[in-house]
Motif scaffolding. Structure first.
Motif, PDB file in Angstrom:
ATOM      1  N   ASN B  12     -22.316  -8.863   9.594  1.00 34.72           N
ATOM      2  CA  ASN B  12     -22.258  -8.737   8.143  1.00 34.72           C
ATOM      3  C   ASN B  12     -20.873  -8.420   7.602  1.00 34.72           C
ATOM      4  O   ASN B  12     -20.600  -8.646   6.429  1.00 34.72           O
ATOM      5  CB  ASN B  12     -23.244  -7.664   7.673  1.00 34.72           C
ATOM      6  CG  ASN B  12     -24.666  -8.150   7.728  1.00 34.72           C
ATOM      7  OD1 ASN B  12     -24.914  -9.314   7.472  1.00 34.72           O
ATOM      8  ND2 ASN B  12     -25.580  -7.276   8.090  1.00 34.72           N
ATOM      9  N   GLY B  15     -16.451 -10.965   7.758  1.00 32.50           N
ATOM     10  CA  GLY B  15     -15.574 -11.477   6.705  1.00 32.50           C
ATOM     11  C   GLY B  15     -14.386 -10.562   6.458  1.00 32.50           C
ATOM     12  O   GLY B  15     -13.277 -11.025   6.167  1.00 32.50           O
ATOM     13  N   VAL B  16     -14.618  -9.259   6.563  1.00 35.45           N
ATOM     14  CA  VAL B  16     -13.531  -8.301   6.374  1.00 35.45           C
ATOM     15  C   VAL B  16     -12.512  -8.449   7.496  1.00 35.45           C
ATOM     16  O   VAL B  16     -11.296  -8.450   7.285  1.00 35.45           O
ATOM     17  CB  VAL B  16     -14.097  -6.860   6.381  1.00 35.45           C
ATOM     18  CG1 VAL B  16     -12.983  -5.850   6.409  1.00 35.45           C
ATOM     19  CG2 VAL B  16     -14.979  -6.645   5.183  1.00 35.45           C
ATOM     20  N   LYS B  19     -10.471 -11.348   6.893  1.00 37.92           N
ATOM     21  CA  LYS B  19      -9.572 -11.120   5.773  1.00 37.92           C
ATOM     22  C   LYS B  19      -8.339 -10.338   6.232  1.00 37.92           C
ATOM     23  O   LYS B  19      -7.206 -10.677   5.896  1.00 37.92           O
ATOM     24  CB  LYS B  19     -10.318 -10.341   4.676  1.00 37.92           C
ATOM     25  CG  LYS B  19      -9.602 -10.328   3.356  1.00 37.92           C
ATOM     26  CD  LYS B  19      -9.716 -11.678   2.775  1.00 37.92           C
ATOM     27  CE  LYS B  19      -9.133 -11.864   1.423  1.00 37.92           C
ATOM     28  NZ  LYS B  19      -9.407 -13.211   0.931  1.00 37.92           N
ATOM     29  N   ILE B  20      -8.560  -9.281   6.999  1.00 35.76           N
ATOM     30  CA  ILE B  20      -7.445  -8.431   7.418  1.00 35.76           C
ATOM     31  C   ILE B  20      -6.458  -9.235   8.261  1.00 35.76           C
ATOM     32  O   ILE B  20      -5.253  -9.203   8.018  1.00 35.76           O
ATOM     33  CB  ILE B  20      -7.963  -7.197   8.193  1.00 35.76           C
ATOM     34  CG1 ILE B  20      -8.740  -6.292   7.239  1.00 35.76           C
ATOM     35  CG2 ILE B  20      -6.802  -6.438   8.828  1.00 35.76           C
ATOM     36  CD1 ILE B  20      -9.420  -5.122   7.896  1.00 35.76           C
ATOM     37  N   VAL B  23      -4.538 -11.975   6.117  1.00 30.55           N
ATOM     38  CA  VAL B  23      -3.415 -11.601   5.240  1.00 30.55           C
ATOM     39  C   VAL B  23      -2.269 -10.923   5.990  1.00 30.55           C
ATOM     40  O   VAL B  23      -1.172 -10.817   5.470  1.00 30.55           O
ATOM     41  CB  VAL B  23      -3.862 -10.679   4.076  1.00 30.55           C
ATOM     42  CG1 VAL B  23      -4.795 -11.412   3.140  1.00 30.55           C
ATOM     43  CG2 VAL B  23      -4.479  -9.385   4.567  1.00 30.55           C
ATOM     44  N   TYR B  49     -10.022   3.527   5.842  1.00 26.86           N
ATOM     45  CA  TYR B  49      -9.251   4.587   5.205  1.00 26.86           C
ATOM     46  C   TYR B  49      -9.978   4.920   3.903  1.00 26.86           C
ATOM     47  O   TYR B  49     -10.133   4.036   3.042  1.00 26.86           O
ATOM     48  CB  TYR B  49      -7.841   4.094   4.923  1.00 26.86           C
ATOM     49  CG  TYR B  49      -6.912   5.123   4.326  1.00 26.86           C
ATOM     50  CD1 TYR B  49      -6.297   6.078   5.135  1.00 26.86           C
ATOM     51  CD2 TYR B  49      -6.634   5.127   2.965  1.00 26.86           C
ATOM     52  CE1 TYR B  49      -5.432   7.019   4.602  1.00 26.86           C
ATOM     53  CE2 TYR B  49      -5.770   6.059   2.424  1.00 26.86           C
ATOM     54  CZ  TYR B  49      -5.175   7.010   3.238  1.00 26.86           C
ATOM     55  OH  TYR B  49      -4.320   7.935   2.706  1.00 26.86           O
ATOM     56  N   SER B  50     -10.458   6.139   3.737  1.00 32.49           N
ATOM     57  CA  SER B  50     -11.290   6.485   2.570  1.00 32.49           C
ATOM     58  C   SER B  50     -12.404   5.472   2.373  1.00 32.49           C
ATOM     59  O   SER B  50     -12.648   4.992   1.277  1.00 32.49           O
ATOM     60  CB  SER B  50     -10.470   6.507   1.283  1.00 32.49           C
ATOM     61  OG  SER B  50      -9.590   7.558   1.293  1.00 32.49           O
ATOM     62  N   LEU B  52     -12.515   2.477   2.990  1.00 36.54           N
ATOM     63  CA  LEU B  52     -12.068   1.109   2.698  1.00 36.54           C
ATOM     64  C   LEU B  52     -11.567   0.486   4.000  1.00 36.54           C
ATOM     65  O   LEU B  52     -10.733   1.080   4.680  1.00 36.54           O
ATOM     66  CB  LEU B  52     -10.938   1.190   1.665  1.00 36.54           C
ATOM     67  CG  LEU B  52     -10.360  -0.105   1.167  1.00 36.54           C
ATOM     68  CD1 LEU B  52     -11.363  -0.809   0.277  1.00 36.54           C
ATOM     69  CD2 LEU B  52      -9.086   0.174   0.381  1.00 36.54           C
ATOM     70  N   PRO B  53     -12.078  -0.693   4.366  1.00 36.25           N
ATOM     71  CA  PRO B  53     -11.605  -1.295   5.618  1.00 36.25           C
ATOM     72  C   PRO B  53     -10.158  -1.768   5.485  1.00 36.25           C
ATOM     73  O   PRO B  53      -9.851  -2.589   4.617  1.00 36.25           O
ATOM     74  CB  PRO B  53     -12.547  -2.484   5.822  1.00 36.25           C
ATOM     75  CG  PRO B  53     -13.124  -2.771   4.495  1.00 36.25           C
ATOM     76  CD  PRO B  53     -13.107  -1.505   3.709  1.00 36.25           C
ATOM     77  N   LEU B  96      -3.428  -3.345   7.030  1.00 37.31           N
ATOM     78  CA  LEU B  96      -2.935  -3.886   5.759  1.00 37.31           C
ATOM     79  C   LEU B  96      -1.621  -3.217   5.384  1.00 37.31           C
ATOM     80  O   LEU B  96      -1.442  -2.014   5.586  1.00 37.31           O
ATOM     81  CB  LEU B  96      -3.959  -3.635   4.645  1.00 37.31           C
ATOM     82  CG  LEU B  96      -5.305  -4.350   4.756  1.00 37.31           C
ATOM     83  CD1 LEU B  96      -6.193  -3.943   3.582  1.00 37.31           C
ATOM     84  CD2 LEU B  96      -5.123  -5.855   4.780  1.00 37.31           C
ATOM     85  N   SER B  98      -0.195  -2.077   2.760  1.00 33.32           N
ATOM     86  CA  SER B  98      -0.151  -0.875   1.924  1.00 33.32           C
ATOM     87  C   SER B  98      -0.612   0.369   2.659  1.00 33.32           C
ATOM     88  O   SER B  98      -0.484   1.471   2.150  1.00 33.32           O
ATOM     89  CB  SER B  98      -1.046  -1.060   0.699  1.00 33.32           C
ATOM     90  OG  SER B  98      -0.877  -2.336   0.162  1.00 33.32           O
ATOM     91  N   TYR B  99      -1.195   0.188   3.830  1.00 33.87           N
ATOM     92  CA  TYR B  99      -1.787   1.342   4.512  1.00 33.87           C
ATOM     93  C   TYR B  99      -1.112   1.636   5.850  1.00 33.87           C
ATOM     94  O   TYR B  99      -1.713   2.213   6.743  1.00 33.87           O
ATOM     95  CB  TYR B  99      -3.287   1.104   4.708  1.00 33.87           C
ATOM     96  CG  TYR B  99      -4.016   0.982   3.386  1.00 33.87           C
ATOM     97  CD1 TYR B  99      -4.588   2.094   2.774  1.00 33.87           C
ATOM     98  CD2 TYR B  99      -4.091  -0.241   2.717  1.00 33.87           C
ATOM     99  CE1 TYR B  99      -5.219   1.995   1.558  1.00 33.87           C
ATOM    100  CE2 TYR B  99      -4.725  -0.358   1.492  1.00 33.87           C
ATOM    101  CZ  TYR B  99      -5.294   0.758   0.913  1.00 33.87           C
ATOM    102  OH  TYR B  99      -5.917   0.667  -0.305  1.00 33.87           O
ATOM    103  N   LEU B 102       0.274   5.533   8.400  1.00 29.99           N
ATOM    104  CA  LEU B 102      -0.662   6.613   8.069  1.00 29.99           C
ATOM    105  C   LEU B 102      -1.470   7.013   9.306  1.00 29.99           C
ATOM    106  O   LEU B 102      -2.403   7.800   9.219  1.00 29.99           O
ATOM    107  CB  LEU B 102      -1.623   6.175   6.959  1.00 29.99           C
ATOM    108  CG  LEU B 102      -0.976   5.895   5.605  1.00 29.99           C
ATOM    109  CD1 LEU B 102      -1.932   5.130   4.696  1.00 29.99           C
ATOM    110  CD2 LEU B 102      -0.576   7.208   4.933  1.00 29.99           C
TER     111      LEU B 102
END
Lengths: 751, 171
Positions: B12, B15-16, B19-20, B23, B49-50, B52-53, B96, B98-99, B102
């Motif tokens: 399920n 797709g994420v 996507k990761i 990009v 992270y919080s 969010l994948p 990603l 932006s992350y 960390l």
């Protein structure tokens, strides 16, 4: 002593035997006996029973005639009456059924269970006056059940006979008081509160309060107890005590906005200074730091010019953005209707964005999302902000391409820009990242339907339907699950496609190949048929909603939930004002009016002869039939659907097979007139239809209701249309014309 | 402090995963490559992270003898059933943009090390594009050592300088 003739007794014996078999569902055997009786004589009871048997055997065309014959022969026979009642109930003609069951009772039927059935029917048709009698009679017959007392009380209550309702409930309470078991306590609690509702409806507030206190130990629903008490105290003018209870209620649920509003009324804050009111909420916010309401409400009442506003709104928004609350914008949105407040919010967020680097990356993300939403909100009054909104959502997606919310929102912007196809494709990208989210799936489906891509929409929503083994998609499931939004959206999609093909057809040059013309015609018909079929599916579902009440008239009494029952009844009374129903009637009537216009033209036109080009046509036809078969599998709304493409409904409408198309529409509109009075479309339809029917008084009534719902120019035009037609009409009675003209003049003196 | 969590890949949220990588990586992987993520020789994980994948990792077991060739034949090859796996090949590990910095990549790498030792395997190897100095530095910082330079490894993918380093970590 007179002996009855032997023949009759033989017939009666046969009939009794047949009746027994009927009750045992041995319909064929029963029919045999009945037919034996009817061979020689026309025996009233047997006639009616035959009608019922025929119904059960599926011989539906030969039912009512027998029922009517039986009634004609002996209409005062309670057995005949009872059977007629049973028959009309099974064909869902509740009014007629109630009439005959009542006749059975009045003609002395010893079967007291009829009273129970009768009261259910009377509840269903809202004949509360007669309901009180039947419920009271049934109570007299069986006073040993509390449900029967509650039932009688409800009947009195609904008939606004508050004293009888109250005394009925009080009486059973005193009888039952010493015999209550632990398992009866819920019912006891609900009945006490219901008794209280009745006192309130009767306007006897002080007595209600008195009883509420007396019954306190019985009442399990403490929330209801407190809300009732606070409400009563407030109405009785004891604001101080009421305010204490509202504070208690806030403590129980600090997120219920109504409690705060009521507290303010009790405290009389309307003439307080803003600062003092703000202090009250500061205090409440300290008590309930997790609650949103005490932080939010001051933003509504503090004016934008007060410097408190800026500091409070800044604290409100920024704390949420820093915590990464996805709904930050939705939370503040109600405040932004005030343009000055919107400006301040905008400045605060812009300034915050300037210093965003010091926070973790999600804060930046949520802030960009917020700014995009803010611009989308501004675009409602000026579309140039749509681009700005798009710019920010693109930045957010670049920053965090895995957040599905962003895809939903960007698609919404695309949709607003009219790019429905792009919107549907883009939202699908988001969906693919979270296949198990039903909300995202439904949204995607809706967007595909908006883009008229019904196949894809069906494919996706079928991921979430039951899908029987041999089912090719979830279309049937969507009907049985009563998914009104999907049915309506797909009906609208079919309707758009039909208009699109119709336009294509109209703009074809005259010498176009016949095959192309026919192909387009088929497409028009299929999409038109399916649009009507889907719209009617929703209408049917609302019919089911109304019928679904049936069981609750007795069930709620047994369960001891009179309060919720009365609420349900009131909700059902206005079920047709549900927005989706109104929308369906709007869509359906549009197509019906188009068919009506075509009918008018067709009457004047000669049928066009179609040239035949046999060989080519045959081949094309074979291919077309194959396609059609595949399509039928996809769009069937039930198993072995006899009219999968809505061809029959469409033809029936076109040929007025089930009565005049305008009459049928009037029928549908009447539910709106009774229940959805606040909608513009209700009265627009009423006007248009009654104008066609030359019912001018009803047109006038529609216009009066439209007065504050449409703008003046539109209204003026409608008034003109009406008065023009009235004066040109030579068949209508002059008195009626006068009434209409005078009515227009007095209702709209300035127009 | 926002939380960093790892979670399983499922059909399920595939797709994420796509996507990761889509990009963050300069090269595209095939549908088959994604589809085999659920095979038994795979070690895959998503990082949140919080909630969010934001990070993803895909690795597979292999025998070091078969560790040869260029990008194409290498990434489609599977573990030959008879050979015994003696290394884990880290196919991709991305966070990603932006992350980054960390600790998300580190968490994924630690998970991989843990999984590797659980399988009684003691080496993790990777290919890194020679131009990707950031990644090379990052891996070295986490204990990887440079082994050799593979000429034209990414040639079929049309990268400007198609060579790749092999880096290895003994665990």
């Amino acid at each position: 002593m007179i002996r009855k003739p032997i023949l009759t007794s033989k017939e009666d014996q046969n009939f009794q035997e047949a009746l027994k078999l009927y009750d045992q569902k041995q319909y064929k055997k029963s029919l045999k006996l009945v037919d034996q009786n009817l061979k020689k004589h026309s025996h009233a009871e047997s006639l009616t029973l035959k009608g019922c048997i025929n119904y059960q055997l599926g011989n539906k065309s030969e039912c009512e005639s027998y029922i009517l014959k039986g009634i004609e022969k002996d209409k005062d026979n309670y057995m005949v009456n009872h059977l007629a009642g049973i028959y009309y109930r099974s064909i869902e003609n509740y009014t007629e059924s109630a009439k005959w069951l009542k006749a059975a009772v009045d003609n002395g039927s010893p079967n007291k269970q009829i009273l129970r059935d009768l009261s259910i029917l009377q509840s269903q048709i809202r004949d509360f006056k007669n309901l009180t009698t039947s419920r009271q009679q049934y109570l007299d017959f069986q006073p040993g059940y509390r449900a029967n007392w509650t039932g009688a009380a409800i009947a009195f209550h609904l008939n606004k006979n508050y004293n009888s309702a109250y005394s009925t409930l009080t009486k059973i309470e005193t009888i039952i008081k010493d015999h209550l078991q632990e398992s009866d306590m819920y019912e006891q609690s609900e009945c006490c509160l219901y008794k209280n509702d009745i006192l309130f409806d009767a306007g006897n507030i002080s007595k209600a309060l008195e009883d509420l206190e007396k019954d306190q130990s019985y009442i399990k629903d403490k929330l209801a107890y407190l809300s009732y008490k606070a409400k009563y105290l407030m109405i009785l003018g004891n604001s101080k005590e009421a305010s204490v209870i509202y504070r208690k209620l806030i403590q129980r649920n600090p997120d219920d906005i109504d409690n705060y509003k009521n507290l303010e009324i009790c405290l009389g804050t309307s003439d307080w200074e803003v600062e003092k009111r703000a202090k009250l909420y500061e205090k409440l916010a300290r008590f309930y730091p997790k609650a949103d309401v005490p932080k939010f409400l001051p933003l509504v009442f503090i004016p934008s010019t007060n410097k408190l506003f800026k500091s409070k709104v800044s604290e409100y928004i920024l704390s949420q953005l820093k915590r990464g609350v996805p709904a930050t914008f939705v939370n503040i949105k109600p405040v932004l209707k005030n343009a000055k407040k919107l400006k301040i919010v905008e400045e605060i967020v812009e300034e915050f964005y300037g210093s965003i680097g010091q926070y973790d990356p999600t804060v930046k993300l949520w802030t960009m999302y917020f700014i995009s939403q803010l611009n989308y909100f501004k675009a409602k009054s000026d579309s140039k902000f749509l681009e700005e909104s798009m710019k920010w959502i693109d930045l957010a997606i670049e920053h965090s391409p895995t957040l599905v919310e962003l895809y939903l929102f960007k698609s919404r912007i695309l949709k607003t820009q009219g790019k429905v196809v792009e919107a549907s494709e883009f939202i699908d990208q988001g969906r693919q990242m979270d296949l198990q989210d039903r909300f995202v799936n439904s949204k995607t489906v809706k967007y595909y339907l908006r883009a008229n891509n019904i196949d894809k929409a069906m494919e996706l929503i079928s991921l979430f339907t039951k899908l029987d083994k041999d089912a090719i998609n979830g279309c049937k499931d969507l009907h049985t699950m009563q998914v009104n939004w999907f049915l309506t959206e797909s009906a609208e999609a079919y309707s758009r496609l039909y208009h699109q093909y119709q336009e294509e057809l109209n703009s074809l040059p005259e010498d176009t190949d016949e095959e192309i013309v026919n192909d387009l015609k088929e497409k028009v018909d299929i999409n038109k048929g399916l649009a009507i079929k889907r719209f009617l599916a929703v209408v049917k579902i609302f019919g089911i909603f109304v019928n679904d009440q049936f069981d609750f008239h007795s069930y709620c009494l047994r369960r001891g939930t009179p309060r919720h029952y009365v609420q349900t009844i009131k909700w059902e009374d206005e079920v047709h004002s549900t927005p989706i129903f109104v929308r369906v009637i709007k869509g359906l009537s549009k197509i019906c009016f188009e068919i009506y216009d075509e009918q008018k033209v067709k009457k004047e036109e000669e049928p066009i002869k179609i040239k035949k080009n046999n060989k080519k046509q045959k081949k094309a036809k074979a291919q077309f039939l194959k396609q059609k078969e595949d399509l039928i599998k996809k769009v069937e709304s039930e198993k072995d659907d006899s009219d999968p493409l809505g061809t029959k409904v469409l033809n029936d409408l076109v040929n007025n097979s089930n009565g005049d198309i305008i009459d049928n529409l009037l029928n549908l509109t009447s539910t709106l007139i009774n229940e959805a009075k606040d909608y513009k479309i209700t009265w627009e339809l009423s006007f248009k239809l009654n104008l066609i029917k030359c019912k001018y008084i009803l047109c006038l009534q529609a216009l009066k209701n439209l007065k504050d719902k449409i703008d003046e120019d539109e209204l003026k035009q409608l008034i003109q249309t009406l008065s023009d037609q009235v004066s040109a009409d030579e068949t209508t009675n002059n008195a009626i014309k006068m009434v209409v003209e005078k009515g227009l003049a007095s209702a709209f003196p300035d127009l | 402090m926002p939380s960093i969590n790892l979670d399983d890949l499922t059909t399920n949220n595939l797709g994420v995963f796509k996507k990761i990588f889509g990009v963050t990586l300069p090269i595209e992987y095939s549908e088959d490559w994604y589809a085999n993520s659920f095979d038994s020789d795979q070690i895959v994980k998503l990082a949140f992270y919080s909630e969010l994948p934001v990070g993803a990792m895909k690795a597979k077991l292999l025998n070091i003898e078969s560790f040869q060739g260029n990008f194409d034949n290498f990434n489609t090859s599977k573990l030959v059933s008879k050979s015994i796996p003696n290394a884990v090949y880290l196919e991709t590990l991305s966070v990603l943009e932006s992350y980054r910095n960390l600790g998300i990549g580190e968490k994924l790498l630690n998970y991989l090390i843990e999984e590797t030792t659980k399988r009684f395997v003691h080496e993790i190897i990777i290919h890194v594009h020679v131009e990707n100095t950031k990644a090379i530095d990052w891996y070295k910082k986490h204990g990887f050592v440079e082994k050799e330079l593979l000429k034209d490894y990414y040639k079929s993918k049309g990268l400007t300088n198609p060579d790749a380093y092999i880096l290895s970590l003994k665990v």
